[in-house]
Scaffold this motif. Structure first.
Motif, mmCIF file in Angstrom:
data_model
loop_
_atom_site.group_PDB
_atom_site.id
_atom_site.type_symbol
_atom_site.label_atom_id
_atom_site.label_comp_id
_atom_site.label_asym_id
_atom_site.label_seq_id
_atom_site.Cartn_x
_atom_site.Cartn_y
_atom_site.Cartn_z
ATOM 1 N N GLU A 111 35.598 38.310 51.434
ATOM 2 C CA GLU A 111 35.550 37.129 52.302
ATOM 3 C C GLU A 111 34.177 36.466 52.230
ATOM 4 O O GLU A 111 34.062 35.239 52.226
ATOM 5 C CB GLU A 111 35.873 37.526 53.739
ATOM 6 C CG GLU A 111 36.281 36.339 54.598
ATOM 7 C CD GLU A 111 36.925 36.777 55.895
ATOM 8 O OE1 GLU A 111 36.298 37.575 56.613
ATOM 9 O OE2 GLU A 111 38.046 36.324 56.186
ATOM 10 N N GLU A 115 33.395 32.623 50.956
ATOM 11 C CA GLU A 115 32.587 31.667 51.716
ATOM 12 C C GLU A 115 31.450 31.116 50.863
ATOM 13 O O GLU A 115 31.135 29.921 50.922
ATOM 14 C CB GLU A 115 32.018 32.340 52.965
ATOM 15 C CG GLU A 115 33.069 32.636 54.031
ATOM 16 C CD GLU A 115 32.551 33.562 55.118
ATOM 17 O OE1 GLU A 115 31.403 34.056 54.977
ATOM 18 O OE2 GLU A 115 33.282 33.807 56.086
ATOM 19 N N VAL A 300 42.286 39.527 51.365
ATOM 20 C CA VAL A 300 41.916 38.182 51.823
ATOM 21 C C VAL A 300 43.063 37.201 51.591
ATOM 22 O O VAL A 300 43.402 36.395 52.474
ATOM 23 C CB VAL A 300 40.630 37.702 51.114
ATOM 24 C CG1 VAL A 300 40.408 36.203 51.351
ATOM 25 C CG2 VAL A 300 39.429 38.483 51.610
ATOM 26 N N HIS A 304 45.016 35.161 54.541
ATOM 27 C CA HIS A 304 45.041 33.698 54.570
ATOM 28 C C HIS A 304 46.481 33.187 54.510
ATOM 29 O O HIS A 304 46.806 32.190 55.162
ATOM 30 C CB HIS A 304 44.215 33.152 53.400
ATOM 31 C CG HIS A 304 42.742 33.158 53.649
ATOM 32 N ND1 HIS A 304 41.988 32.022 53.825
ATOM 33 C CD2 HIS A 304 41.865 34.192 53.803
ATOM 34 C CE1 HIS A 304 40.722 32.341 54.042
ATOM 35 N NE2 HIS A 304 40.634 33.657 54.025
#
Length: 309
Positions: A111, A115, A300, A304
């Protein structure tokens, strides 16, 4: 009653003598357990400083102290009793629990990478816009303690594996010693790292030319060091998390991935016999990191996808 009391006191005296005669063994075993967990200790040290980035200098050490207390609480109140219970009654549960912890570390690292790739906004500024400074501090402390729980879990598991053949009371003493020493070592180093710029400024104001040069160098090095630690911390989470998963697969005799990594590592080591141990370690670490990245990416993506629905 008096005779029963005397018998009890005799038993207590006998236990005390046994404990005294075993102190050297306990100290040696604690040192061995701590040294075997050294790799995870380095990971813990690298990961933690990022939790004070973006906060005021006067709050850095108090935050480190809060995280250190949370880390010690993790080890003594949760992980130590759990480790002893698992060791005594359900040792088969340890590998899957460590694999789940590894998956969590992989998720956090993946994650963070996502980012960084997406970019476009400063997470610290964004957090300050939506939270008060006290809320942001609590958020960072709780995040650090959650991550520390996984790393501390592996430290305690490695230490437990080192002393699994010892009596249960000796296991408990050794794990307590390891918990205190490693927590003090990790957060002492972390405290120095996050205050390095302040120490540098203090040295830069000294009369000694050497102290001024060293101080200015420390101040200039601080931003670079923090960026490096951020990268090292992310890589460490992938390495440790992936390593836990690979080790767990091996424990369950699902040796396709662990066997492949081991085979490549041995082949590379044979090609460079002069530095074979180093090469084998590096290849194993890279293999674990790749596994961690894959697992973290999957987690992840699933999260999501779940959020969208």
């Amino acid at each position: 009653m008096p005779s029963g009391l005397i018998a009890l006191l005799d038993d207590v005296a006998g236990i005390a003598k046994l404990a005294a005669s075993s102190l050297d063994d306990v100290a040696a075993a604690a040192g061995k357990a701590g040294s075997k967990a050294a790799g995870v200790v380095i990971d813990d040290t690298a990961v933690t400083p990022r939790y004070v980035m973006g906060l005021t200098a006067d709050r850095e050490l108090p935050i480190i102290w809060k995280i250190a207390k949370g880390s010690l609480r993790n080890k003594l109140l949760f992980l130590l009793p759990a480790a002893l219970v698992l060791s005594a009654f359900a040792p088969w549960l340890l590998p899957p629990l460590l694999m789940l912890g590894g998956a969590f570390l992989c998720f956090e690292a993946a994650e963070k990478l996502l980012e960084a790739v997406q970019g476009g906004h400063d997470l610290v500024e964004e957090a300050l816009e939506t939270h008060s400074s006290s809320e942001l501090e609590e958020q960072k402390v709780s995040g650090a303690i959650r991550t520390d729980f996984i790393l501390s879990g592996e430290i305690m598991a490695i230490a437990l594996g080192t002393v699994a053949a010892e009596p249960i009371w000796e296991q408990a003493i050794i794990l307590i010693v390891v918990a205190f020493l490693i927590t003090a070592g990790v957060y002492g180093v972390v405290g120095f790292i996050v205050k390095m710029d302040d120490i540098g400024l203090h040295l830069a104001e000294r009369r000694s030319a050497g102290a001024r040069v060293l101080g200015r160098a420390m101040v200039k090095a601080m931003p670079v060091l923090m960026r490096m630690l951020s990268v090292v911390g992310t890589a460490a989470m992938l390495w440790v998390g992936g390593g836990l998963i690979v080790h767990g697969l091996h424990e369950f005799h699902w040796d396709l991935v662990p066997g492949a990594i081991h085979h490549v590592a041995q082949g590379a080591a044979h090609g460079l016999p002069a530095i074979a141990p180093v090469v084998e370690w590096v290849v194993n670490a890279v293999g674990a990191g790749i596994v961690g990245l894959i697992v973290g990416g999957i987690v992840v993506a699933l999260l999501h996808l779940f959020k969208k629905h």
